[in-house]
Write an enzyme that holds these catalytic residues in place. Structure first.
Site, short mmCIF file in Angstrom:
data_model
loop_
_atom_site.label_atom_id
_atom_site.label_comp_id
_atom_site.label_asym_id
_atom_site.label_seq_id
_atom_site.Cartn_x
_atom_site.Cartn_y
_atom_site.Cartn_z
N GLU A 1 0.86 -1.34 -0.17
CA GLU A 1 0.03 0.10 0.31
C GLU A 1 0.88 1.41 -0.14
O GLU A 1 1.05 2.07 -0.81
CB GLU A 1 -0.94 -0.21 1.26
N ASP B 1 -12.27 -0.92 2.45
CA ASP B 1 -10.84 -0.31 3.04
C ASP B 1 -11.73 0.39 4.16
O ASP B 1 -12.10 -0.69 5.25
CB ASP B 1 -10.15 0.79 2.08
#
Ligand code: HPA
Ligand code: ZN
Length: 336
Positions: free
Chosen positions: A195, A273
């Site tokens: 990420e 998320d």
């Protein structure tokens, strides 16, 4: 496109339940539990959600979780998420939770899990769901082992093990031992990697932790051999476009590599998320990336099919959901 996407049957595979805590519920729970908040209004909360990076988000996210105290709180949080997911066509969700965020404040892990499971049972069969226990990677591996031990009496309610929190400087290989124990206990391993951290973290998530899915994984694009491997081995990536935008991973969604991964044959999925913090649930994420990358209806269908294939559902349920997608597409002819 909007109506088509909202009704399209799909799964959600990258959702942190603590990240579904809407400002409204945060205020309600703060009042119910007598917890002080640093905000006076929903407007003040929204102003605080201007994130420079992952860490600036995590600081606020862990602080807000302090309003969650009782079994009822955890049940209310899960119920609210599952209801919103149903509105987005989600038929099945594999839901992350962070036990350490709660146990560090003195909340018993059993309180957390019992709350979630009661809400999950109530929401089925309209939407089925499982839990993935995440280790916080900013804390030591020994704390992860302790968390697994505390969870042992509840493992029948938990499907997988994950790794989240601040990625930079906290590589997957530090968690080899807790993952070994978790897998031995029957949990399916996944991990956040690539990420903010480098492509090398994705390799160690696969090679050291045995991750069966990689959460985010966007940085794999820096390593063409790794992209080829992900495609060849059908390793799913659970991508979260609005998260990447809000945490400045790809501030311009037009530069997001999602479609390039799809074209390279990688099993890409779209997820939300932490929707209460990043401005949208899973349907919003499909629509935002479609607009930014000029994706087609066929791409949306591919992403929904990928979400089913990438799930840990039994093969017969996967087949049923793929049939449901086919029937949905047939009954919604494209208006040219
Ligand atoms: N990355 C790492 N940890 C997290 C995230 C994320 O996107 N969301 C919640 N915890
Ligand atoms: Zn995440």
């Amino acid at each position: 496109m909007e109506r088509f996407v909202r009704g399209l049957p799909k799964t959600e595979l990258h959702i942190h339940i603590e990240g579904t805590l809407e400002a409204r519920m945060m205020f309600d729970l703060a009042r119910r539990n007598g917890v002080a908040l640093p905000y006076g209004s929903v407007e003040e909360v929204e102003a605080a959600y201007a994130f420079a990076d992952l860490q600036s988000f995590l600081d606020i996210y862990y602080q807000s979780a302090a309003v969650l105290r009782t079994e009822e709180d955890f049940a209310d949080l899960m119920s609210a998420y599952l209801a919103r997911a149903v509105d987005d066509g989600v038929r099945h969700a594999e839901v992350f939770f962070d036990p350490q965020t709660h146990t560090e404040r003195g909340v018993d892990i059993g309180t957390v899990i019992r709350g979630f499971v009661s809400a999950q049972d109530d929401a089925a069969p309209d939407i089925t769901s499982t839990l993935i226990l995440c280790f916080l990677r900013h804390l030591p591996a020994e704390a992860a082992v302790d968390t697994l031990e505390a969870a042992r009496p509840h493992l029948r309610h938990i499907q997988g093990v994950g790794l989240d929190s601040g990625e930079k400087g906290n590589p997957p290989e530090l968690f080899a031992e807790p993952y070994r124990l978790a897998v031995e206990a029957g949990l399916i391993p996944v991990a956040h990697a690539g990420e903010e951290g480098p492509a090398g973290y994705i390799r160690s998530a696969l090679d050291v932790l045995g991750a069966r899915r990689v959460d985010h994984g966007v940085r794999a694009w820096d390593d063409p051999e790794l992209v080829e491997r992900l495609a060849r081995e059908r390793v799913p990536l659970t991508m979260c476009p609005l998260s990447n935008q809000r945490l400045q991973v790809f501030p311009d969604l037009g530069l997001h590599p999602l479609k390039r991964f799809m074209d390279a044959g990688v099993l890409v999925t779209v997820n939300s998320d932490d929707p209460a913090y990043f401005g949208g649930y899973v349907g919003d994420n499909y629509l935002a990336i479609a607009e930014a990358l000029e994706l087609t209806r066929a791409d949306m269908v591919r992403l929904a099919r990928n979400s089913v294939e990438a799930s840990f559902l039994p093969e017969d349920r996967k087949a049923t959901l793929q049939d449901e997608i086919s029937a949905y597409v047939r009954s919604h002819p494209a208006s040219l």
